[in-house]
Design an enzyme around this catalytic site. Structure first.
Site, PDB file in Angstrom:
ATOM      1  N   GLU A 123       5.215  -3.337   3.051  1.00  0.00           N
ATOM      2  CA  GLU A 123       4.851  -2.884   4.401  1.00  0.00           C
ATOM      3  C   GLU A 123       3.923  -3.805   5.195  1.00  0.00           C
ATOM      4  OE1 GLU A 123       3.538   1.196   4.134  1.00  0.00           O
ATOM      5  OE2 GLU A 123       5.587   1.900   3.768  1.00  0.00           O
ATOM      6  N   GLU A 175      11.049   3.041  -0.140  1.00  0.00           N
ATOM      7  CA  GLU A 175      10.245   4.265  -0.157  1.00  0.00           C
ATOM      8  C   GLU A 175      10.880   5.324   0.728  1.00  0.00           C
ATOM      9  OE1 GLU A 175       6.127   3.887   0.786  1.00  0.00           O
ATOM     10  OE2 GLU A 175       5.822   2.120  -0.499  1.00  0.00           O
TER      11      GLU A 175
END
Length: 340
Positions: A163, A275
């Site tokens: 991320e 995710e």
């Protein structure tokens, strides 16, 4: 997708296997994140106080559900305490112990540098590419990690960064990712490299923030692009409010996955959802999860649920069993062993 039989090693993997000759993934297995090594505000912190690693029992549970891939988050600061220096011997031992234990069970591993494109220096989180954390240093770390893991046959890919977000310039993450790819290929010419996207790896925002990643150069032509999807209104995965207040629907996951999946198809690229997760407090979230996983499976995109691991406690997204009882989300997760 059916399991593929190789002449060596994971010949009986349930849904995923890799051949030693190529180290390329030959299937698209679903699985879970086994978190714990990324835990702790105190970085680097103390092992088994601030952070931990998954156990053999955790791996056994994953295998018992027919899942054959784990994403294994770790922190750069713990793996390489001093920039440019050797990897920490004790941390390497803990890290590779999990990878080897997974191999014994026929489970593939995606090591994931869980650093958000930052490194903690003297108590301050600094963006990679800043003066004190130059790009060359994260590339150096990944060269060492690739050299460590290149002969392990159950590495599904190298997850180079979790991320990235709020980067100082439009091409900042592209430049960093390219440097890491080049550095890894100096040590390992074959294993897949898994590249997360900018803006928290958002699948929904992928074409705008991460569309330029299609121009990355990999001599092995073995990149997999990693997006993330959560179903609450702000896509953060915090799920602070009820299903209604989060404005969720049964189709929310599909809607958020579509921009990423369409981008993959338009550019003939491989993708992965690293995710996704839902709370355990309303069965409607399970419907949304199920519909998204069905959509991903039909489009050949696999993923890993967030999350399992030994220290989750009552975390409402966790699929770690409590008192030996499965969490409700696992009924959905275990229905998707691989993408088609």
């Amino acid at each position: 997708m059916k399991g593929i039989i190789c002449s060596v090693f994971l010949t009986v993997a349930i849904n995923g296997a890799i051949c030693a000759q190529t180290s390329k993934p030959l299937s698209a297995p679903f699985g879970v994140n086994l978190a714990g090594a990324d835990f702790g505000a105190n970085v680097p912190g103390v092992f088994n106080k601030d952070y931990t690693y998954p156990t053999g029992a955790d791996l056994d549970y994953v295998k018992s559900k027919g899942l054959t891939l784990i994403r294994l988050p770790f922190l750069w600061e713990r793996m390489q305490p001093v920039l440019g220096e050797s990897l920490d011997a004790k941390e390497v031992e803990r890290f590779t112990e999990v990878i080897d234990a997974a191999a014994e069970r026929g489970i593939l591993v995606l090591p994931d540098m869980h650093n958000y494109c930052r490194r903690k220096v003297e108590g301050e989180w600094l963006i990679i590419g800043s003066e004190r954390v130059p790009v060359e240093q994260v590339a150096n770390a990944w060269a060492k990690i690739a050299d460590l893991l290149k002969d392990k046959k159950n590495i599904w890919g190298y997850g180079i960064m979790n991320e990235p977000h709020d980067m100082p310039a439009e091409n900042s993450w592209f430049t960093i990712a390219q440097a890491i790819i080049t550095s890894i290929r100096s040590k390992d010419s074959k294993t897949a490299i898994v590249v997360g996207g900018d803006s928290w790896s958002s699948a929904e925002r992928w074409p705008y923030y991460s569309g330029n990643l299609k121009n990355l150069n990999d001599p092995a032509n073995n990149l997999i692009f990693e997006a993330h999807i959560y179903f609450d209104e702000n896509s953060s995965g915090s799920y602070k409010y009820s299903y209604e207040k989060e404005r969720a629907t049964a189709e929310t996951g599909i809607v958020r996955a579509m921009p990423f999946v369409k981008w993959l198809k338009a550019n003939n690229l491989k993708g992965f959802i690293g995710e996704y997760g839902v709370p355990d407090n309303d069965p409607r979230w399970l419907v949304t999860l199920d519909k998204m996983l069905d959509y991903l499976q039909k489009n050949g995109v696999n993923g890993t649920y967030w999350a399992a691991g030994p220290w989750w406690g009552d975390y409402h997204l966790a699929v770690q069993p409590k008192n030996g009882i499965d969490r409700p989300q696992m009924k959905v997760v275990s229905r998707y062993p691989s993408a088609k």
